[in-house]
Design a protein around this motif. Structure first.
Motif, PDB file in Angstrom:
ATOM      1  N   THR A 108      -3.593  -1.820  12.180  1.00 29.56           N
ATOM      2  CA  THR A 108      -2.360  -1.336  12.822  1.00 29.56           C
ATOM      3  C   THR A 108      -1.240  -1.184  11.801  1.00 29.56           C
ATOM      4  O   THR A 108      -0.441  -0.252  11.882  1.00 29.56           O
ATOM      5  N   GLY A 109      -1.214  -2.066  10.811  1.00 25.18           N
ATOM      6  CA  GLY A 109      -0.212  -1.943   9.766  1.00 25.18           C
ATOM      7  C   GLY A 109      -0.419  -0.709   8.901  1.00 25.18           C
ATOM      8  O   GLY A 109       0.542  -0.101   8.420  1.00 25.18           O
ATOM      9  N   LEU A 110      -1.672  -0.347   8.709  1.00 19.51           N
ATOM     10  CA  LEU A 110      -2.009   0.809   7.881  1.00 19.51           C
ATOM     11  C   LEU A 110      -2.113   2.104   8.686  1.00 19.51           C
ATOM     12  O   LEU A 110      -2.478   3.147   8.129  1.00 19.51           O
ATOM     13  N   ARG A 111      -1.751   2.052   9.961  1.00 16.76           N
ATOM     14  CA  ARG A 111      -1.911   3.260  10.771  1.00 16.76           C
ATOM     15  C   ARG A 111      -1.227   4.490  10.162  1.00 16.76           C
ATOM     16  O   ARG A 111      -1.830   5.569  10.133  1.00 16.76           O
ATOM     17  N   PRO A 112       0.009   4.395   9.666  1.00 15.02           N
ATOM     18  CA  PRO A 112       0.605   5.595   9.063  1.00 15.02           C
ATOM     19  C   PRO A 112      -0.206   6.130   7.883  1.00 15.02           C
ATOM     20  O   PRO A 112      -0.327   7.349   7.700  1.00 15.02           O
ATOM     21  N   TRP A 126       0.839  -1.188   0.000  1.00 15.47           N
ATOM     22  CA  TRP A 126       0.000   0.000   0.000  1.00 15.47           C
ATOM     23  C   TRP A 126       0.879   1.246   0.000  1.00 15.47           C
ATOM     24  O   TRP A 126       1.884   1.306   0.700  1.00 15.47           O
ATOM     25  N   ASP A 127       0.455   2.245  -0.775  1.00  8.46           N
ATOM     26  CA  ASP A 127       1.204   3.504  -0.828  1.00  8.46           C
ATOM     27  C   ASP A 127       0.228   4.672  -0.769  1.00  8.46           C
ATOM     28  O   ASP A 127      -0.789   4.671  -1.470  1.00  8.46           O
ATOM     29  N   GLY A 128       0.514   5.630   0.080  1.00  7.03           N
ATOM     30  CA  GLY A 128      -0.341   6.806   0.182  1.00  7.03           C
ATOM     31  C   GLY A 128      -1.379   6.676   1.284  1.00  7.03           C
ATOM     32  O   GLY A 128      -1.421   5.675   2.006  1.00  7.03           O
ATOM     33  N   PRO A 129      -2.218   7.708   1.435  1.00  2.00           N
ATOM     34  CA  PRO A 129      -3.176   7.725   2.544  1.00  2.00           C
ATOM     35  C   PRO A 129      -4.358   6.767   2.357  1.00  2.00           C
ATOM     36  O   PRO A 129      -4.673   6.372   1.230  1.00  2.00           O
TER      37      PRO A 129
END
Length: 311
Positions: free
Chosen positions: A142-146, A101-104
């Motif tokens: 949790t992995g996608l939190r950023p 995944w890349d970006g918001p």
């Protein structure tokens, strides 16, 4: 239990996802819908796409996902419908999805799940319903939190069920290592975990502008019931005849939680029939159990889940 003013909306049991999304503009937003190739996941994705969002269908069967993506494009005119492989019962698959995944991420719809399945376990020995319905989504979020934090106002949609009323999270034996396995009780435990996750994610991630809410979509005949016998379905229908919904109606509450401006800044709550639910009453299959909104249980589940994922 929450003492905040309940959220009241103009929508009802019979409202559809398209009713809820009407007038909402999601242009420039990016959404992920797990289990987006069947059942209410399809209609959730379709509604978000109709409002202009880029939607990624995170699915086990990418061929089925692509067929749904093509159909959504045909019905909405939105060609920004993507398909990515994701098996929530496989932590390597979850890790690969996150890595790619890349970006918001503006909207994460934790929709996929299994219901009342016979006892089976992952390679780690985790009970399959808890592993899929909760731990897989926990690892994904949790992995996608950023990516969620980068969205500046992200929403997480945690699809639970009235079945959460069947069982709290039994911390003393989550994986059914010692107690007798019962499929509906195990499903109920995993659905309580979905509510508790939304409570704790909202608390922990408030500074990132991330909110999470949980919901009961309603009773809908979908592939989710593949482990439920026709006799059991007939019994459920007989006891709940007026409550059954179409997939379009079943997706309405997910879409409300995902996109309605009525829920801006709202987190840690449980919805059903497109309204915030009140406390459950004994013998009633409506409302939310006190144990499912318990902040201490929510924090404990988060810590237990984190330790399980560490191995």
């Amino acid at each position: 239990m929450t003492t905040s003013t309940p959220i009241i909306t103009p929508f009802t049991h019979d409202s559809t996802a398209m009713d809820v999304i009407q007038g909402v503009d999601l242009g420039g937003r990016r959404a992920i819908v797990t289990g987006g190739s069947s059942g209410i996941g399809v209609e959730t994705a379709r509604a978000l796409a109709s409002a202009g969002a880029q939607v990624t269908l995170a699915v086990r069967n990418t061929d089925a996902g692509q067929r749904v993506a093509d159909d959504i494009t045909a019905t909405t005119g939105n060609d920004r419908i993507l398909v990515a492989p994701l098996d929530l019962a496989d932590q390597d698959s979850v890790a690969d999805f996150v890595a790619n995944w890349d970006g918001p991420v503006h909207i994460l719809v934790d929709n996929a799940g299994i219901m009342a399945a016979p006892l089976s376990r992952t390679s780690q020995g985790w009970e399959m319903q808890f592993a899929t319905n909760h731990l897989g989504h926990f690892a994904l979020a949790t992995g996608l939190r950023p990516a969620l934090a980068a969205a500046d106002g992200a929403r997480i949609v945690s699809v639970s069920s009235a079945a959460h009323l069947r069982s709290p999270v039994v911390f003393e034996d989550i994986q059914y290592d010692r107690r007798a396995y019962e499929p509906w009780q195990a499903y109920g435990q995993s659905k309580t975990a979905n509510v508790l996750f939304a409570v704790e994610a909202t608390r922990r991630w408030a500074d990132d502008g991330i909110v999470a809410n949980s919901l009961m979509p309603g009773a809908i005949r979908t592939n989710l019931q593949r482990y439920v016998s026709d006799e059991e379905l007939d019994r459920l229908r007989a006891g709940n005849a007026a409550a059954w919904k179409t997939p379009e109606q079943g997706a309405a509450t997910s879409v409300l939680v995902a996109a309605s401006p009525l829920l801006d800044g709202v987190g840690g709550r449980y919805f059903e029939d497109s309204q915030e639910a009140g406390p459950a009453k004994p013998g009633d299959r409506r409302g939310v159990a006190e144990y499912a909104l318990d902040p201490e249980a929510a924090e404990r589940l988060w810590e237990v889940s984190t330790q399980l994922l560490k191995g």
